[in-house]
Design a protein around this motif. Structure first.
Motif, short mmCIF file in Angstrom:
data_model
loop_
_atom_site.label_atom_id
_atom_site.label_comp_id
_atom_site.label_asym_id
_atom_site.label_seq_id
_atom_site.Cartn_x
_atom_site.Cartn_y
_atom_site.Cartn_z
N GLN A 41 0.82 -1.22 0.00
CA GLN A 41 0.00 0.00 0.00
C GLN A 41 0.85 1.26 0.00
OE1 GLN A 41 -3.57 -0.30 -0.24
NE2 GLN A 41 -2.64 -2.26 -0.80
N ARG A 42 2.10 1.15 0.42
CA ARG A 42 3.05 2.24 0.40
C ARG A 42 2.44 3.52 0.97
NH1 ARG A 42 6.65 2.90 -4.36
NH2 ARG A 42 8.35 2.54 -2.88
N ARG A 43 2.39 4.61 0.21
CA ARG A 43 1.84 5.86 0.75
C ARG A 43 0.33 5.97 0.55
NH1 ARG A 43 6.33 6.56 -2.21
NH2 ARG A 43 8.22 7.38 -1.24
N TYR A 48 -0.95 8.66 -4.52
CA TYR A 48 -0.85 8.35 -5.95
C TYR A 48 -1.64 9.37 -6.77
CZ TYR A 48 -1.00 5.64 -10.29
OH TYR A 48 -0.89 5.24 -11.60
N ILE A 49 -2.83 9.71 -6.30
CA ILE A 49 -3.66 10.68 -7.00
C ILE A 49 -3.02 12.06 -6.99
CG2 ILE A 49 -5.87 11.89 -6.94
CD1 ILE A 49 -7.08 9.27 -5.85
N ALA A 50 -2.52 12.47 -5.83
CA ALA A 50 -2.01 13.84 -5.68
C ALA A 50 -0.61 14.02 -6.26
CB ALA A 50 -2.01 14.22 -4.20
N ASP A 51 0.26 13.02 -6.07
CA ASP A 51 1.67 13.20 -6.41
C ASP A 51 2.26 12.11 -7.29
OD1 ASP A 51 1.88 15.56 -4.75
OD2 ASP A 51 1.86 14.22 -3.02
N GLY A 52 1.44 11.14 -7.71
CA GLY A 52 1.97 10.06 -8.54
C GLY A 52 2.87 9.10 -7.80
N LYS A 53 2.77 9.07 -6.46
CA LYS A 53 3.57 8.14 -5.67
C LYS A 53 2.96 6.74 -5.80
CE LYS A 53 6.17 11.45 -4.02
NZ LYS A 53 7.58 11.60 -4.44
N THR A 54 3.66 5.84 -6.46
CA THR A 54 3.09 4.57 -6.87
C THR A 54 2.76 3.64 -5.71
OG1 THR A 54 5.34 3.86 -7.35
CG2 THR A 54 3.99 4.54 -9.22
N MET A 55 1.73 2.82 -5.94
CA MET A 55 1.29 1.82 -4.97
C MET A 55 0.48 0.76 -5.73
SD MET A 55 -2.31 2.20 -4.58
CE MET A 55 -2.61 1.68 -2.90
N ALA A 102 0.01 8.34 -14.52
CA ALA A 102 -0.21 8.20 -13.08
C ALA A 102 -1.52 8.87 -12.68
CB ALA A 102 0.95 8.80 -12.30
N ALA A 103 -2.46 8.06 -12.16
CA ALA A 103 -3.76 8.54 -11.68
C ALA A 103 -4.56 9.28 -12.74
CB ALA A 103 -3.57 9.43 -10.45
N ASN A 104 -4.31 8.99 -14.00
CA ASN A 104 -5.02 9.67 -15.08
C ASN A 104 -6.53 9.38 -15.02
OD1 ASN A 104 -6.22 9.69 -17.97
ND2 ASN A 104 -4.35 10.91 -18.16
N PRO A 105 -7.40 10.41 -15.09
CA PRO A 105 -8.84 10.23 -14.92
C PRO A 105 -9.59 9.91 -16.21
CG PRO A 105 -8.37 12.56 -15.05
CD PRO A 105 -7.03 11.86 -15.15
N ASP A 106 -8.88 9.75 -17.33
CA ASP A 106 -9.54 9.65 -18.63
C ASP A 106 -10.01 8.25 -19.00
OD1 ASP A 106 -9.17 12.39 -19.10
OD2 ASP A 106 -7.13 12.06 -19.87
N TRP A 107 -9.78 7.26 -18.16
CA TRP A 107 -10.23 5.91 -18.46
C TRP A 107 -11.75 5.83 -18.39
CZ3 TRP A 107 -7.00 1.83 -19.77
CH2 TRP A 107 -5.63 2.05 -19.60
N GLN A 108 -12.33 5.07 -19.32
CA GLN A 108 -13.77 4.88 -19.37
C GLN A 108 -14.09 3.38 -19.28
OE1 GLN A 108 -15.97 7.51 -19.51
NE2 GLN A 108 -14.16 8.82 -19.35
N VAL A 109 -14.87 3.01 -18.27
CA VAL A 109 -15.26 1.61 -18.12
C VAL A 109 -16.27 1.25 -19.20
CG1 VAL A 109 -16.43 -0.07 -16.63
CG2 VAL A 109 -14.81 1.58 -15.65
N THR A 110 -15.98 0.18 -19.94
CA THR A 110 -16.88 -0.26 -21.02
C THR A 110 -17.57 -1.58 -20.70
OG1 THR A 110 -15.05 -1.38 -22.18
CG2 THR A 110 -15.50 0.93 -22.76
#
Length: 300
Positions: A41-43, A48-55, A102-110
């Motif tokens: 889970q790291r940070r 991840y959303i705010a700073d791209g800190k991966t988890m 990182a945390a890109n919001p453009d994905w669309q569930v199909t």
């Protein structure tokens, strides 16, 4: 405002679950068996959303790991990258790292069901993405949870007249809960170890790496590899737990990451080695011929 609603998949044959957050870059935040969590889970998700800190399991796209400079050329196209602009992030040496999704919001569930999730991103419809990687395409992630196995299939479908370089990867942060890191056992297949300089960039030298299984102990890893054969299996085990990562198809390179200051091991499937986008050493998806790569994680 993005809706960071999680989607939890359930294995119909077991108590295993996998949780994804489509609006946060289609990151997998959990792979758990009841209350036993197998992803670091790291940070946490908010970092991840705010700073791209991966988890968890983030996608690294359109390049995995780092590039050796802030510019690359594909045929007659030259692209300049700037840290902090259009999703570009840099490491401590100023090298662009882990792509721009990182945390890109453009994905669309199909498609969504109890154990299957399909999401797509139209790269060609996003000017800020084309600024960093000017190759129109549709990126589709298909995730299935069955038979105690999480399977991730990634399809790149060119939507323009140009071929699309395939240099992406994933970064599963695996952990063995309740077992000291020093007792974890890491199994790796036969492949080729790529030597790197002080910045983590391949020097061009390589060494054979024979299949092995050995305790992690206090070992610190940040090693890159190529010549990973289709179907190769990596494993991380400890106590009663064993995680197997299979490079089913389309991933001929890998990165092993095991920092001493965090109880995680990254077994990273990569479509091409570190810095391939600058060196031209990558496969491509050509117009009219989508390319799909698949890896899977089995929890035993």
């Amino acid at each position: 405002m993005a809706d960071f609603q999680p989607v939890t998949l359930r294995d119909p044959s077991s108590s295993l679950t996998a949780t994804y957050v489509p609006a946060a870059g289609m990151v997998c935040t959990s792979l758990a068996d009841d209350d036993v969590e197998y992803l670091g889970q790291r940070r946490g998700l908010q970092a991840y959303i705010a700073d791209g800190k991966t988890m968890g399991i983030p996608i690294l796209y359109p390049w995995a790991n780092r590039l050796s400079a802030n510019e690359y050329r594909v045929d007659d196209t030259v692209v300049s990258l700037t840290a902090g602009v259009d999703g570009v992030r840099s490491d401590a040496h100023g090298a662009p790292i882990h792509g721009v999704l990182a945390a890109n919001p453009d994905w669309q569930v199909t498609e969504q069901s109890g154990n299957r999730l399909v999401s797509r991103l139209d790269w060609g419809g996003k000017p800020h993405l084309l600024a960093t990687f000017p190759f129109p395409h549709i990126l589709t992630m298909t995730v299935t949870l069955a038979d105690r196995t999480l399977t991730v299939a990634t399809t790149v479908t060119p939507s323009g007249t140009e071929s699309v370089p395939l240099c992406y990867g994933y970064h599963p942060y695996l952990t063995i809960p309740g077992v000291p890191r020093e007792e974890w056992q890491l199994q790796t297949p036969t492949m080729r170890h790529l030597l790197v300089d002080e910045r983590g960039i391949p020097t061009g030298e390589a060494q054979d790496w024979t299949a092995r299984s050995e305790p992690l102990n206090t070992t610190e890893l940040d090693h890159g590899f190529d010549q990973v054969r289709e179907g190769s299996v990596f494993a991380l085990a400890g106590g009663e737990h064993r995680l197997e990562v299979t490079f089913d198809r389309g991933y001929g390179a890998a990165q092993l990451f095991a920092p001493q200051n965090d109880n995680v091991v990254g077994i990273e499937p990569m479509a091409a080695p570190t810095d391939a986008l600058r060196r031209g050493t990558y496969p491509v998806a050509v117009p009219g011929s989508p390319e799909t790569a698949t890896f899977s994680i089995t929890v035993n």
